[in-house]
Design an enzyme around this catalytic site. Structure first.
Site, PDB file in Angstrom:
ATOM      1  N   ARG A   1      13.119  70.946 -32.193  1.00 17.90           N
ATOM      2  CA  ARG A   1      11.970  70.878 -33.093  1.00 17.90           C
ATOM      3  C   ARG A   1      12.277  71.807 -34.263  1.00 17.90           C
ATOM      4  NH1 ARG A   1      10.234  66.240 -32.702  1.00 17.90           N
ATOM      5  NH2 ARG A   1       8.561  65.673 -31.315  1.00 17.90           N
TER       6      ARG A   1
ATOM      7  N   PHE B   1       2.289  66.652 -37.366  1.00 13.55           N
ATOM      8  CA  PHE B   1       2.967  66.089 -36.205  1.00 13.55           C
ATOM      9  C   PHE B   1       3.725  64.864 -36.695  1.00 13.55           C
ATOM     10  CE2 PHE B   1       3.616  63.485 -32.462  1.00 13.55           C
ATOM     11  CZ  PHE B   1       4.296  64.396 -31.680  1.00 13.55           C
ATOM     12  N   THR B   2       4.907  64.615 -36.099  1.00 10.31           N
ATOM     13  CA  THR B   2       5.839  63.597 -36.600  1.00 10.31           C
ATOM     14  C   THR B   2       5.178  62.239 -36.829  1.00 10.31           C
ATOM     15  OG1 THR B   2       6.468  63.238 -34.303  1.00 10.31           O
ATOM     16  CG2 THR B   2       7.873  64.700 -35.585  1.00 10.31           C
TER      17      THR B   2
ATOM     18  N   ASP C   1      -6.939  65.416 -33.699  1.00  7.34           N
ATOM     19  CA  ASP C   1      -5.849  64.985 -32.835  1.00  7.34           C
ATOM     20  C   ASP C   1      -6.072  65.772 -31.546  1.00  7.34           C
ATOM     21  OD1 ASP C   1      -3.569  64.623 -31.368  1.00  7.34           O
ATOM     22  OD2 ASP C   1      -2.205  64.760 -33.070  1.00  7.34           O
TER      23      ASP C   1
ATOM     24  N   LYS D   1      -0.627  62.858 -22.593  1.00  5.00           N
ATOM     25  CA  LYS D   1      -0.677  64.309 -22.425  1.00  5.00           C
ATOM     26  C   LYS D   1      -1.904  64.656 -21.577  1.00  5.00           C
ATOM     27  CE  LYS D   1       2.234  63.754 -25.976  1.00  5.00           C
ATOM     28  NZ  LYS D   1       1.928  63.341 -27.326  1.00  5.00           N
TER      29      LYS D   1
ATOM     30  N   TYR E   1      -8.736  39.392 -19.205  1.00  2.71           N
ATOM     31  CA  TYR E   1      -8.307  39.512 -20.601  1.00  2.71           C
ATOM     32  C   TYR E   1      -9.393  40.166 -21.453  1.00  2.71           C
ATOM     33  CZ  TYR E   1      -5.998  38.487 -24.995  1.00  2.71           C
ATOM     34  OH  TYR E   1      -5.368  38.616 -26.195  1.00  2.71           O
TER      35      TYR E   1
ATOM     36  N   PHE F   1      15.000  62.202 -35.512  1.00  2.00           N
ATOM     37  CA  PHE F   1      15.367  62.981 -34.326  1.00  2.00           C
ATOM     38  C   PHE F   1      15.551  62.121 -33.080  1.00  2.00           C
ATOM     39  CE2 PHE F   1      11.092  62.780 -32.548  1.00  2.00           C
ATOM     40  CZ  PHE F   1      10.332  62.550 -33.683  1.00  2.00           C
TER      41      PHE F   1
HETATM   42  C1  LIG Z   1       2.383  62.956 -28.521  1.00  2.00           C
HETATM   43  C2  LIG Z   1       1.574  63.295 -29.686  1.00  2.00           C
HETATM   44  C3  LIG Z   1       1.075  62.305 -30.535  1.00  2.00           C
HETATM   45  C4  LIG Z   1       1.466  60.845 -30.421  1.00  2.00           C
HETATM   46  O1  LIG Z   1       1.120  60.297 -29.206  1.00  2.00           O
HETATM   47  P1  LIG Z   1       2.027  59.177 -28.488  1.00  2.00           P
HETATM   48  O2  LIG Z   1       1.224  58.852 -27.267  1.00  2.00           O
HETATM   49  O3  LIG Z   1       3.349  59.788 -28.190  1.00  2.00           O
HETATM   50  O4  LIG Z   1       2.137  58.012 -29.424  1.00  2.00           O
HETATM   51  C5  LIG Z   1       0.254  62.698 -31.565  1.00  2.00           C
HETATM   52  N1  LIG Z   1      -0.057  63.979 -31.776  1.00  2.00           N
HETATM   53  C6  LIG Z   1       0.414  64.958 -30.990  1.00  2.00           C
HETATM   54  C7  LIG Z   1       0.037  66.371 -31.257  1.00  2.00           C
HETATM   55  C8  LIG Z   1       1.245  64.653 -29.927  1.00  2.00           C
HETATM   56  O5  LIG Z   1       1.729  65.641 -29.168  1.00  2.00           O
END
Ligand SMILES: *Cc1c(COP(=O)(O)O)cnc(C)c1O
Length: 456
Positions: free
Chosen positions: A381, A123-124, A214, A257, A71, A447
């Site tokens: 998109r 970004f969303t 990011d 990613k 933990y 979306f």
């Molecule tokens: C996917 C993504 C995020 C968010 O990450 P999650 O792991 O899906 O929460 C943030 N910024 C960019 C550019 C992304 O492609």
């Protein structure tokens, strides 16, 4: 030119489902014409996203077995922290369940209500977390990024004049931080140059503004710098990535990613003050600071994947495969965002379906049609993803795109041929594609779960 094959061989296979047109017709109707609502079992080639869909290596799977599930104080955390220190150059890391968990924490830590956050296109989830923390987001990307046919080697760059103008307008003290994404997902996976990162850093230093990244697709960004920017051809992508990150105060990472894992993310930073605040918040929202909502095995896989994603041969094939698909579409006259970016090929739905207005949701309609024709799942998109503004009106983004996102190490170039054929078939029959209208619309991140009907 000598042809390049996948730089891996396949040890485990996952059979794909083939479907009939009738089955797909039923599936897309039941999904309300939203590809997010399709069951994966009807998707022959799934290009919905490159998020969490990577194939892990044998080494990552081996590390899953030695994950420390304690933990607190798990040794798997140490492995991740060492990987972040060695490859990204940040002393501190706070794991989160995925990228948006890290965005949530950093938005709460750095933003005071009423402040502003400039970034290179939105970004969303990132923008939503900034807004929920009380900030106003400002897009300061170069104009070329909003033009799908404008050729520019670094279409993700920040426009320094736009950033300067914003600082002059609102005052440096009212800018919570600058958020620089590498690469820029919504612009089409477009990279940022090292020169631009350096210039943004210098401007931030002049005004004592924090510069955050990011860094979701930083390895892919490093590859473009190696390929396109003067002075970097002889450096490895790993060296370039570390140099890029040396200019930032910290980063949010979606491990799904460029860490080649199915789940995970983290915050990394230099400031002990930010680290302390992040540790206070992470226990409330994610878990102990040494696991942040993840299992020990997830931390192991992320530590290994983070390094594998920086390998030059892996990246040459990765970017090459995306380009291989894109080039087939370009050769057939299909309108796509150019140059082809790092993780996806983006169809330009405005030029693909010129007979539809943006209110008829052309990218959503095209994504639905591509699935119906071929079982290839893609994602909208455009206007649907952009959502509504504070007054409740649709945001009308300049880009109206369908994203064909290539999962990492999952499909072969032969699958890309099948996708190209399917898109070209849709393009030939484009005049018969009709628009869509909303029948259900949630209030945030619409979306994901909206439902649609065909316009008569
Ligand atoms: C996917 C993504 C995020 C968010 O990450 P999650 O792991 O899906 O929460 C943030 N910024 C960019 C550019 C992304 O492609």
């Amino acid at each position: 030119m000598r042809r390049m094959a996948e730089p891996y061989r396949i040890k485990t296979v996952e059979p794909l489902q083939m479907t009939t047109r009738e089955e797909r017709q039923k599936a897309i109707e039941e999904a309300g014409y939203n590809t997010f609502l399709l069951p994966s079992k009807v998707c022959y080639i799934d290009l919905l996203t490159d998020s969490g869909t990577s194939a892990m290596s044998d080494r990552q799977w081996a590390h899953m077995m030695i994950g420390d599930e304690a933990y607190a104080g798990a040794k798997s955390f140490d492995l991740l922290q060492e990987a972040v220190q060695e490859h990204y150059g940040f002393p501190y890391v706070v794991p989160t369940h995925q990228g948006r968990g890290a965005e949530h924490l950093i938005s709460r830590i750095l933003i005071k209500p009423g402040q502003h956050v400039p970034g290179n296109m939105y970004f969303t989830t990132t923008r939503l977390h900034q807004e929920m923390a009380g900030a106003t987001f400002h897009d300061v990307i170069i104009d070329e990024a909003h033009d799908p046919s404008a050729e520019h080697p670094f279409k993700g760059n920040i426009d320094l004049d736009k950033l300067r103008a914003l600082i002059a307008e609102v005052g440096a003290e009212n800018i919570a931080y600058v958020n620089l994404a590498v690469t820029v997902n919504l612009a089409g996976g477009q990279p940022v140059s090292m020169a631009n990162i350096e210039a943004v850093r210098a401007l931030c230093d002049e005004h004592a503004i924090i510069l955050w990244s990011d860094a979701t697709r930083l390895a892919e960004n490093a590859y473009f710098i190696q390929e396109r920017e003067e002075g970097y051809a002889d450096k490895s992508c790993a060296q370039i990535a570390k140099e890029m990150l040396s200019h930032f105060d910290g980063l949010t990472m979606s491990g799904k990613k460029d860490c080649l894992v199915n789940i995970g993310g983290f915050l990394a930073m230099r400031s002990e003050d930010i680290l302390l605040k992040a540790r206070e918040l992470v226990v409330v929202f994610e878990g102990m600071p040494t696991y942040g909502g993840l299992a020990g095995r997830d931390l192991e896989a992320m530590a290994i994947g983070l390094e594998e994603a920086l390998d030059d041969n892996y990246l040459a094939h990765r970017i090459g495969q995306v380009r291989y698909l894109g080039q087939q579409l370009i050769d057939a006259g299909v309108p796509v965002v150019e140059p082809i970016g790092g993780h996806a090929v983006f169809l330009d739905a405005r030029r693909f379906l010129p007979h539809l207005s943006q209110d008829e949701l052309p990218a959503q309609a095209l994504a639905a049609q591509l699935f119906l024709e071929s079982g290839v799942r893609s994602m909208e998109r455009g206007i649907v993803s952009a959502g509504r503004d504070e007054q409740g009106n649709h945001r009308y983004p300049a880009l109206e795109l369908v994203r064909l996102t290539i999962p990492r190490r999952v499909y072969t170039d032969r699958h890309m041929d099948v996708v190209a054929d399917a898109v070209i078939e849709c393009f030939k029959n484009r005049d018969s594609i009709t628009g869509l209208k909303f029948v259900y619309e949630p209030s945030a991140l619409r979306f994901f779960t909206s439902r649609f009907e065909k316009l008569a």
